[in-house]
Design a protein around this motif. Structure first.
Motif, PDB file in Angstrom:
ATOM      1  N   UNK A 103      34.515  41.364  40.561  1.00 54.38           N
ATOM      2  CA  UNK A 103      35.425  40.921  41.612  1.00 54.38           C
ATOM      3  C   UNK A 103      36.870  41.207  41.224  1.00 54.38           C
ATOM      4  N   UNK A 104      37.682  41.492  42.243  1.00 52.37           N
ATOM      5  CA  UNK A 104      39.118  41.725  42.062  1.00 52.37           C
ATOM      6  C   UNK A 104      39.868  41.061  43.213  1.00 52.37           C
ATOM      7  N   UNK A 105      40.999  40.496  42.902  1.00 53.34           N
ATOM      8  CA  UNK A 105      41.922  40.040  43.937  1.00 53.34           C
ATOM      9  C   UNK A 105      42.861  41.195  44.258  1.00 53.34           C
ATOM     10  N   UNK A 106      43.022  41.481  45.548  1.00 57.33           N
ATOM     11  CA  UNK A 106      43.888  42.571  45.992  1.00 57.33           C
ATOM     12  C   UNK A 106      44.924  42.012  46.962  1.00 57.33           C
ATOM     13  N   UNK A 107      46.176  42.385  46.759  1.00 54.02           N
ATOM     14  CA  UNK A 107      47.255  42.046  47.679  1.00 54.02           C
ATOM     15  C   UNK A 107      47.973  43.342  48.013  1.00 54.02           C
ATOM     16  N   UNK A 108      48.207  43.607  49.312  1.00 56.07           N
ATOM     17  CA  UNK A 108      48.866  44.849  49.723  1.00 56.07           C
ATOM     18  C   UNK A 108      49.818  44.587  50.872  1.00 56.07           C
ATOM     19  N   UNK A 189      44.167  42.494  40.432  1.00 53.13           N
ATOM     20  CA  UNK A 189      43.762  42.006  39.112  1.00 53.13           C
ATOM     21  C   UNK A 189      42.301  41.619  39.184  1.00 53.13           C
ATOM     22  N   UNK A 190      41.630  41.582  38.057  1.00 48.16           N
ATOM     23  CA  UNK A 190      40.227  41.185  38.045  1.00 48.16           C
ATOM     24  C   UNK A 190      40.123  39.687  38.278  1.00 48.16           C
ATOM     25  N   UNK A 191      39.019  39.268  38.896  1.00 43.69           N
ATOM     26  CA  UNK A 191      38.803  37.852  39.169  1.00 43.69           C
ATOM     27  C   UNK A 191      38.801  37.550  40.655  1.00 43.69           C
ATOM     28  N   UNK A 192      38.484  36.316  40.975  1.00 49.50           N
ATOM     29  CA  UNK A 192      38.343  35.881  42.361  1.00 49.50           C
ATOM     30  C   UNK A 192      39.693  35.723  43.057  1.00 49.50           C
ATOM     31  N   UNK A 193      39.665  35.728  44.384  1.00 46.60           N
ATOM     32  CA  UNK A 193      40.857  35.483  45.186  1.00 46.60           C
ATOM     33  C   UNK A 193      41.349  34.060  44.968  1.00 46.60           C
ATOM     34  N   UNK A 194      42.657  33.919  44.739  1.00 42.45           N
ATOM     35  CA  UNK A 194      43.273  32.605  44.600  1.00 42.45           C
ATOM     36  C   UNK A 194      44.469  32.542  45.537  1.00 42.45           C
ATOM     37  N   UNK A 196      46.690  30.402  45.998  1.00 37.14           N
ATOM     38  CA  UNK A 196      47.932  29.889  45.431  1.00 37.14           C
ATOM     39  C   UNK A 196      48.726  30.986  44.709  1.00 37.14           C
ATOM     40  N   UNK A 197      48.105  32.129  44.441  1.00 36.92           N
ATOM     41  CA  UNK A 197      48.783  33.231  43.756  1.00 36.92           C
ATOM     42  C   UNK A 197      49.306  34.306  44.704  1.00 36.92           C
ATOM     43  N   UNK A 198      48.747  34.360  45.892  1.00 39.76           N
ATOM     44  CA  UNK A 198      48.925  35.515  46.763  1.00 39.76           C
ATOM     45  C   UNK A 198      50.393  35.815  47.053  1.00 39.76           C
ATOM     46  N   UNK A 199      51.172  34.812  47.387  1.00 38.42           N
ATOM     47  CA  UNK A 199      52.553  35.071  47.788  1.00 38.42           C
ATOM     48  C   UNK A 199      53.427  35.441  46.588  1.00 38.42           C
ATOM     49  N   UNK A 200      53.039  35.022  45.412  1.00 40.94           N
ATOM     50  CA  UNK A 200      53.738  35.457  44.197  1.00 40.94           C
ATOM     51  C   UNK A 200      53.607  36.970  44.045  1.00 40.94           C
ATOM     52  N   UNK A 201      52.382  37.483  44.223  1.00 38.19           N
ATOM     53  CA  UNK A 201      52.167  38.920  44.138  1.00 38.19           C
ATOM     54  C   UNK A 201      52.821  39.646  45.308  1.00 38.19           C
ATOM     55  N   UNK A 202      52.789  39.037  46.486  1.00 35.07           N
ATOM     56  CA  UNK A 202      53.428  39.653  47.652  1.00 35.07           C
ATOM     57  C   UNK A 202      54.933  39.790  47.433  1.00 35.07           C
ATOM     58  N   UNK A 203      55.567  38.779  46.857  1.00 32.90           N
ATOM     59  CA  UNK A 203      57.003  38.852  46.560  1.00 32.90           C
ATOM     60  C   UNK A 203      57.293  39.986  45.571  1.00 32.90           C
ATOM     61  N   UNK A 204      56.411  40.162  44.620  1.00 32.69           N
ATOM     62  CA  UNK A 204      56.552  41.258  43.664  1.00 32.69           C
ATOM     63  C   UNK A 204      56.514  42.604  44.385  1.00 32.69           C
ATOM     64  N   UNK A 205      55.570  42.785  45.305  1.00 30.32           N
ATOM     65  CA  UNK A 205      55.472  44.036  46.051  1.00 30.32           C
ATOM     66  C   UNK A 205      56.711  44.267  46.918  1.00 30.32           C
TER      67      UNK A 205
END
Length: 220
Positions: A103-108, A189-194, A196-205
């Motif tokens: 499994x991988x969490x993906x944010x785009x 990243x590897x691992x399940x969807x979380x 609580x993390x999604x918007x942190x990664x979205x801000x990075x993008x």
């Protein structure tokens, strides 16, 4: 004593155990779906428990690995004026008793115009010795990042001197793998969807996108 010598009730118990485990797994999944639907409604996203169209988001790892590829818990919507999709990507390697699900969490986030593949990851001992990538004029940058693209012009347009300085100074850029490909800029990243993390990664993008000169999106 062979398995054929087992009394009939052993097989019945095994079947019942499988059914009970399956039922509780199904119940847990239904509760999770209900929770995700409520979350999506609260924050204005469209949610699908399963949407395999996202498995074609990229042609590179982990999207080109294994078989039985799936998009699970797929959210779509707008975030800070950007189209966004985030989900759990799954694939399987091996078969039978040797099969393993990854499994991988993906944010785009969406890009103004589709562009060539540009993959940014971190250098390590093996990649420095055995993997080819694009070198830039900054040796510290070359020692830190591995840059892959079939289009060198696009790579140099995106990663100019100011962007290199930003990447070296930003801990997120030094830690995560990210990629331009087609109409998307993504990180995973590897691992399940979380959630609580999604918007942190979205801000990075979004911060990465802000570094890109506007002429990069021109079709001229």
């Amino acid at each position: 004593m062979s398995s054929s010598d087992n009394p009939w009730w052993v097989y019945v118990l095994c079947a019942v155990a499988v059914i009970v485990i399956g039922y509780f797994g199904w119940r847990a999944r239904q509760k999770k779906i209900a929770m995700y639907r409520a979350w999506a409604a609260q924050y204005g996203f469209h949610y699908e428990p399963s949407d395999n169209s996202v498995v074609g988001l990229s042609s590179e790892e982990p999207f080109n690995a294994g078989h039985s590829r799936k998009g699970v818990d797929v959210f779509r919507g707008m975030y800070k004026n950007s189209h966004i999709v985030f989900f759990q990507y799954q694939y399987t390697t091996g078969s039978g008793k040797e099969s393993q699900t990854h499994t991988h969490q993906v944010v785009a986030i969406g890009l103004p115009t589709a562009r060539p593949l540009l993959d940014i990851s971190q250098e390590n001992f093996l990649t420095k010795r055995f993997a080819k990538d694009i070198d830039f004029e900054n040796q510290t940058f070359n020692d830190t990042f591995r840059i892959k693209s079939p289009n060198r012009r696009f790579a140099f347009d995106v990663i100019h001197a100011r962007t290199m300085e930003w990447m070296l100074a930003d801990q997120r850029a030094r830690s995560y793998q990210w990629r331009f490909e087609g109409p998307w800029l993504m990180t995973f990243r590897s691992g399940a969807l979380k959630l609580e993390e999604v918007f942190f990664y979205a801000d990075f993008l979004i911060d990465i996108y802000a570094q890109v000169p506007r002429h990069v999106w021109s079709n001229n």
